[in-house]
Scaffold this motif. Sequence first.
Motif, short mmCIF file in Angstrom:
data_model
loop_
_atom_site.label_atom_id
_atom_site.label_comp_id
_atom_site.label_asym_id
_atom_site.label_seq_id
_atom_site.Cartn_x
_atom_site.Cartn_y
_atom_site.Cartn_z
N GLU A 42 -16.25 5.77 -10.69
CA GLU A 42 -16.11 4.53 -11.30
C GLU A 42 -15.90 3.59 -10.22
N PRO A 43 -16.08 2.23 -10.21
CA PRO A 43 -15.96 1.34 -9.37
C PRO A 43 -14.50 1.38 -8.84
N VAL A 44 -14.35 1.36 -7.31
CA VAL A 44 -12.87 1.60 -6.73
C VAL A 44 -12.42 0.51 -6.22
N GLN A 45 -13.11 -0.51 -6.07
CA GLN A 45 -12.69 -1.63 -5.29
C GLN A 45 -11.36 -2.27 -5.70
N ALA A 46 -11.20 -2.61 -7.04
CA ALA A 46 -9.94 -3.13 -7.42
C ALA A 46 -8.87 -1.96 -7.54
N ALA A 47 -9.17 -0.83 -7.61
CA ALA A 47 -8.06 0.28 -7.66
C ALA A 47 -7.62 0.53 -6.32
N LEU A 48 -8.71 0.38 -5.22
CA LEU A 48 -8.22 0.54 -3.71
C LEU A 48 -7.54 -0.41 -3.38
N SER A 49 -7.45 -1.83 -3.52
CA SER A 49 -6.79 -3.09 -3.53
C SER A 49 -5.45 -2.61 -3.95
N GLY A 50 -5.37 -2.33 -5.27
CA GLY A 50 -4.20 -1.75 -5.74
C GLY A 50 -3.36 -0.68 -5.24
N LEU A 51 -4.24 0.47 -4.60
CA LEU A 51 -3.49 1.35 -3.81
C LEU A 51 -2.97 0.87 -2.68
N ILE A 52 -3.75 -0.10 -1.91
CA ILE A 52 -2.97 -0.63 -0.67
C ILE A 52 -2.11 -1.41 -0.91
N GLY A 53 -1.81 -2.08 -1.96
CA GLY A 53 -0.75 -3.06 -2.17
C GLY A 53 0.31 -1.99 -2.42
N VAL A 54 0.42 -0.93 -3.11
CA VAL A 54 1.35 0.24 -3.44
C VAL A 54 1.98 0.74 -1.88
N VAL A 55 0.81 1.17 -1.17
CA VAL A 55 1.21 1.97 0.30
C VAL A 55 2.09 0.84 1.10
N VAL A 56 1.73 -0.49 0.99
CA VAL A 56 2.29 -1.30 1.72
C VAL A 56 3.97 -1.73 1.22
N CYS A 57 4.17 -1.62 -0.11
CA CYS A 57 5.33 -1.72 -0.62
C CYS A 57 6.27 -0.31 -0.47
N VAL A 58 5.53 0.63 -0.44
CA VAL A 58 6.19 2.08 -0.31
C VAL A 58 6.63 2.20 1.15
N GLY A 59 5.63 1.72 2.11
CA GLY A 59 5.93 1.95 3.63
C GLY A 59 7.32 1.07 3.95
N VAL A 60 7.07 -0.20 3.51
CA VAL A 60 8.35 -0.97 3.77
C VAL A 60 9.74 -0.32 3.30
N THR A 61 9.47 0.16 2.11
CA THR A 61 10.69 0.82 1.56
C THR A 61 11.43 2.25 2.11
N LEU A 62 10.27 2.95 2.56
CA LEU A 62 10.66 4.14 3.26
C LEU A 62 11.19 3.70 4.97
N PHE A 63 10.82 2.96 5.38
CA PHE A 63 11.17 2.53 6.60
C PHE A 63 12.50 1.68 6.63
N THR A 64 12.97 1.02 5.75
CA THR A 64 14.09 0.42 5.56
C THR A 64 15.24 1.18 4.88
N GLY A 65 14.62 1.80 3.65
CA GLY A 65 15.60 2.68 2.89
C GLY A 65 16.45 1.61 1.88
N ARG A 66 16.08 0.45 1.60
CA ARG A 66 16.77 -0.42 0.98
C ARG A 66 15.92 -0.65 -0.49
N GLY A 67 16.47 -0.62 -1.65
CA GLY A 67 15.64 -0.81 -2.95
C GLY A 67 15.03 -1.90 -2.94
#
Length: 250
Positions: free
Chosen positions: A94-119
């Motif tokens: 299936e087309p992955v453009q929208a899913a890829l943008s959503g995945l990148i967004g989640v990765v950024v949010c998760v990366g920040v959270t893992l770095f700081t450890g703050r909810g």
Amino acid sequence: MSEGERDAGAGAAPRGAAARGGLGGVVEAGLSGESVSARGVLQAIGGWRGIAETLVPATLYLAVFVFTRDARVSAIAPLALALVAFGWRLIRREPVQAALSGLIGVVVCVGVTLFTGRGEDYYLPGFWINAAWIAAHAVSLLVGWPLIGLLLGFLRGSLTEWRKTPVLRRAANLCTVFWIVAFGARLAVQLPLYFAAQGGDAAAVDALGLARLLMGVPLFALAAILTWLVLSRVSASLDSAKNDATSSDD
């Protein structure tokens, strides 16, 4: 947001400008004079699948965090879900453009959270995104080239022609203000909760997550509906003026 889903009736392809999804679909639907419908708005904001891909990761993060109170553990759940959803799209070709943008967004949010450890920091990238959109829309208004007007021009085949039509100019300004208010409302409600969480208020993290969910897709849909209504009225006004001009020529 993902692209609009298939038409609900008998598997037919969706019709109408709003079927393309996103703000571009809303603007084109309004300009073409389409009346606002529940199905049209749903398609414009990405369909049920697009809504799920937007809401489920944040909901899962909030649910796990409320249960564990561990930000790093909670961040793994939406990341795993986003990866599975993206992999499923690849498997189904299936087309992955929208899913890829959503995945990148989640990765950024998760990366920040893992770095700081703050909810509360899971929601930090969203603040910057909303602030950037506010700045972009505000600057575009100040220089006389509202972003909605540029989108109007793109859809009408000329980036400058719309500025010669006063009713289109006013509509572009008004619709751009709608989006500034929507993005600003998010910051006005969520930033105090973020700072409260930074100050040690554990309940503020839960409230921030809930506010993010309630002010995500619903607020986007409201701004989209208002934009659609304004542009539909403008379309009717332009059509009426054109018909009057034709009648007078006859």
